[in-house]
Enzyme design. Structure first.
Site, PDB file in Angstrom:
ATOM      1  N   CYS A 110       0.893  -1.170   0.000  1.00 16.99           N
ATOM      2  CA  CYS A 110       0.000   0.000   0.000  1.00 16.99           C
ATOM      3  C   CYS A 110       0.923   1.210   0.000  1.00 16.99           C
ATOM      4  CB  CYS A 110      -0.884  -0.022   1.236  1.00 16.99           C
ATOM      5  SG  CYS A 110      -1.927  -1.477   1.361  1.00 16.99           S
ATOM      6  N   ALA A 111       1.504   1.500  -1.140  1.00 22.52           N
ATOM      7  CA  ALA A 111       2.753   2.270  -1.181  1.00 22.52           C
ATOM      8  C   ALA A 111       2.608   3.782  -1.320  1.00 22.52           C
ATOM      9  CB  ALA A 111       3.625   1.749  -2.312  1.00 22.52           C
ATOM     10  N   GLY A 171       4.468   7.011  -1.304  1.00 18.87           N
ATOM     11  CA  GLY A 171       5.790   6.433  -1.529  1.00 18.87           C
ATOM     12  C   GLY A 171       6.913   6.876  -0.618  1.00 18.87           C
ATOM     13  N   LYS A 176       7.651   5.680   2.331  1.00 13.03           N
ATOM     14  CA  LYS A 176       8.310   4.492   2.879  1.00 13.03           C
ATOM     15  C   LYS A 176       8.998   3.722   1.763  1.00 13.03           C
ATOM     16  CE  LYS A 176       5.026   4.391   6.670  1.00 13.03           C
ATOM     17  NZ  LYS A 176       4.098   5.418   6.144  1.00 13.03           N
ATOM     18  N   ASP A 219      -0.373   0.264  -5.443  1.00 11.31           N
ATOM     19  CA  ASP A 219      -1.445   1.047  -4.828  1.00 11.31           C
ATOM     20  C   ASP A 219      -2.700   0.963  -5.682  1.00 11.31           C
ATOM     21  OD1 ASP A 219      -1.276   3.173  -2.298  1.00 11.31           O
ATOM     22  OD2 ASP A 219      -2.987   3.520  -3.640  1.00 11.31           O
ATOM     23  N   ARG A 250      -2.799   8.775  -6.481  1.00 13.11           N
ATOM     24  CA  ARG A 250      -1.743   8.667  -5.462  1.00 13.11           C
ATOM     25  C   ARG A 250      -0.521   7.950  -6.031  1.00 13.11           C
ATOM     26  NH1 ARG A 250      -3.371   9.346   0.105  1.00 13.11           N
ATOM     27  NH2 ARG A 250      -1.911   7.736   0.756  1.00 13.11           N
ATOM     28  N   ASP A 282       1.446  -0.971   4.950  1.00 16.81           N
ATOM     29  CA  ASP A 282       1.062   0.299   5.587  1.00 16.81           C
ATOM     30  C   ASP A 282      -0.337   0.646   5.071  1.00 16.81           C
ATOM     31  OD1 ASP A 282       1.566   2.671   7.113  1.00 16.81           O
ATOM     32  OD2 ASP A 282       2.068   3.733   5.265  1.00 16.81           O
ATOM     33  N   CYS A 322      -1.067   4.703  11.224  1.00 16.26           N
ATOM     34  CA  CYS A 322      -0.953   5.979  11.944  1.00 16.26           C
ATOM     35  C   CYS A 322      -2.218   6.159  12.772  1.00 16.26           C
ATOM     36  CB  CYS A 322      -0.678   7.153  11.005  1.00 16.26           C
ATOM     37  SG  CYS A 322      -1.840   7.321   9.661  1.00 16.26           S
TER      38      CYS A 322
HETATM   39  N1  SAM Z   1       2.939   3.825   2.617  1.00 15.21           N
HETATM   40  C1  SAM Z   1       2.535   5.136   2.131  1.00 15.21           C
HETATM   41  C2  SAM Z   1       3.646   6.126   2.411  1.00 15.21           C
HETATM   42  O1  SAM Z   1       4.419   5.934   3.343  1.00 15.21           O
HETATM   43  O2  SAM Z   1       3.773   7.114   1.664  1.00 15.21           O
HETATM   44  C3  SAM Z   1       1.191   5.566   2.707  1.00 15.21           C
HETATM   45  C4  SAM Z   1       0.103   4.536   2.478  1.00 15.21           C
HETATM   46  S1  SAM Z   1      -1.533   5.029   2.949  1.00 15.21           S
HETATM   47  C5  SAM Z   1      -1.509   4.882   4.693  1.00 15.21           C
HETATM   48  C6  SAM Z   1      -2.482   3.652   2.444  1.00 15.21           C
HETATM   49  C7  SAM Z   1      -2.548   3.427   0.943  1.00 15.21           C
HETATM   50  O3  SAM Z   1      -3.151   2.160   0.709  1.00 15.21           O
HETATM   51  C8  SAM Z   1      -3.391   4.422   0.168  1.00 15.21           C
HETATM   52  O4  SAM Z   1      -2.594   5.066  -0.789  1.00 15.21           O
HETATM   53  C9  SAM Z   1      -4.482   3.570  -0.502  1.00 15.21           C
HETATM   54  O5  SAM Z   1      -4.801   4.014  -1.811  1.00 15.21           O
HETATM   55  C10 SAM Z   1      -3.820   2.221  -0.543  1.00 15.21           C
HETATM   56  N2  SAM Z   1      -4.720   1.049  -0.602  1.00 15.21           N
HETATM   57  C11 SAM Z   1      -5.900   0.875   0.024  1.00 15.21           C
HETATM   58  N3  SAM Z   1      -6.397  -0.346  -0.254  1.00 15.21           N
HETATM   59  C12 SAM Z   1      -5.505  -0.978  -1.055  1.00 15.21           C
HETATM   60  C13 SAM Z   1      -5.443  -2.260  -1.668  1.00 15.21           C
HETATM   61  N4  SAM Z   1      -6.430  -3.151  -1.500  1.00 15.21           N
HETATM   62  N5  SAM Z   1      -4.364  -2.562  -2.435  1.00 15.21           N
HETATM   63  C14 SAM Z   1      -3.371  -1.649  -2.617  1.00 15.21           C
HETATM   64  N6  SAM Z   1      -3.378  -0.419  -2.065  1.00 15.21           N
HETATM   65  C15 SAM Z   1      -4.429  -0.080  -1.292  1.00 15.21           C
END
Ligand code: SAM
Length: 317
Positions: free
Chosen positions: A108-109, A112, A114, A132, A137, A179, A239
């Site tokens: 869930c990048a 980006g 992380k 993602d 995003r 994440d 978070c």
């Molecule tokens: N890891 C990121 C960073 O450090 O910049 C922040 C991630 S954010 C907390 C959660 C992300 O998970 C969102 O961008 C969302 O679009 C994505 N997401 C939600 N459900 C998902 C899925 N089933 N598969 C992939 N990504 C998903």
């Protein structure tokens, strides 16, 4: 206790991108601009006009500057040499600690932060599949990671829950960073008040409903990661400050997979640990990392590090 506003101020955290520069070089650049390099214990938090830069005590290549320092349009940021990233959010990649050459999935990048941290820790060698669900995003992630020259990142648009665990390209994946979306209840805004976010104004019942559907999703994400054939270490973070998304999720996973997977103590020098009153032993809770926005000078955060029993990597942070 008073509000977060009266407590520990949150400095501006800056992660140095060691793909493009060094921490020493960034400190030298900042020194030329009038920032004094000080040790953490010498920071005078009451002097609002002071310009200082200090190294973080827990995370390599993380710097602290005075609270409120605005660097958004600074050339160090726009050329990718430094990344504006809260300290707690650096914990996830730091504890996953994949060595150079590893194959890694960041499930869930986006946007980006992380992912680029992982690339830097890997010396920009190996492969990171960065997935993602959200195209916009994901595009932000492409821009930011290209700016950081993190060339080992392979952005992928898709649903991690549907990612094919048997695909040959993932057969050497040993490290997975998770994440996933969460309530965001640990995020503090610029005024240092807890953000009510999507939970504001909703009834207690709706809040609990939302937390349980988030937790269900978070459990599914971890369950899917555990299925990859060669995975040996998984870092899970939120978070959120709610146990439902944190310790309870970990307890559910260990209840089903505790024979094959265990918790590894993440960031042992960090004092604030998980809460044990949720199906976890004290010893297990002590493996977990928590950040409290009121006391730790970070956003609220949670990290768990899972390792495959009998296949644990030896590189520990
Ligand atoms: N890891 C990121 C960073 O450090 O910049 C922040 C991630 S954010 C907390 C959660 C992300 O998970 C969102 O961008 C969302 O679009 C994505 N997401 C939600 N459900 C998902 C899925 N089933 N598969 C992939 N990504 C998903």
């Amino acid at each position: 206790e008073g509000s977060t506003k009266d407590q520990v101020p949150i400095p501006r955290y800056v992660r140095v991108n060691t793909i493009l520069t060094t921490t020493e070089a960034v400190i030298a650049t900042l020194s030329k601009r009038g920032y004094t390099h000080v040790s953490l214990s010498d920071i005078d938090w009451s002097d609002k006009k002071a310009r200082w830069v200090s190294r973080d005590a827990h995370i390599d290549d993380l710097l602290l500057l005075p609270p409120g320092t605005d660097l958004h349009n600074d050339s160090l940021v726009t050329c990718g040499k430094i990344i504006l990233q809260d300290k707690a959010s650096c914990f996830t990649a730091f504890v996953l600690n994949p060595p150079p050459g590893s194959h890694v999935i960041d499930a869930c990048a986006a946007p980006g932060n992380k992912t680029s941290h992982l690339a830097m820790l890997m010396g920009n060698s190996g492969t990171i599949w960065a997935l993602d669900l959200d195209v916009r995003r994901l595009n932000t992630m492409k821009t930011l990671t290209q700016r950081a020259k993190a060339s080992i990142i392979q952005p992928m648009h898709g649903n991690f829950l549907e990612l094919d665990i048997h695909s040959p390209q993932f057969e050497n994946v040993e490290y997975i960073l998770l994440d996933p979306s969460c309530s965001g209840s640990g995020i503090v805004n610029r005024l240092d008040h807890l953000v009510d976010g999507p939970e504001a104004g909703t009834s207690e019942h709706d809040k609990l409903d939302r937390l349980s559907s988030l937790a269900e999703f978070q459990i599914q994400v971890i369950e899917h990661a555990l299925k990859f054939p060669n995975v040996r270490r998984i870092a899970y973070s939120t978070c959120s400050i709610h146990t439902q998304e944190n310790e309870d999720v970990v307890a559910t996973i260990l209840a089903t997979h505790g024979k094959e997977w265990c918790l590894k103590k993440a960031l042992p020098s960090w004092p604030r640990r998980g809460v044990s009153s949720s199906g976890l032993s004290q010893e297990q809770a002590a493996c977990l990392v928590r950040c409290d926005p009121a006391h730790d000078a970070t956003n609220g955060f949670f990290v768990a590090l899972f390792e495959k029993i009998g296949h644990e990597p030896t590189n520990v942070k």
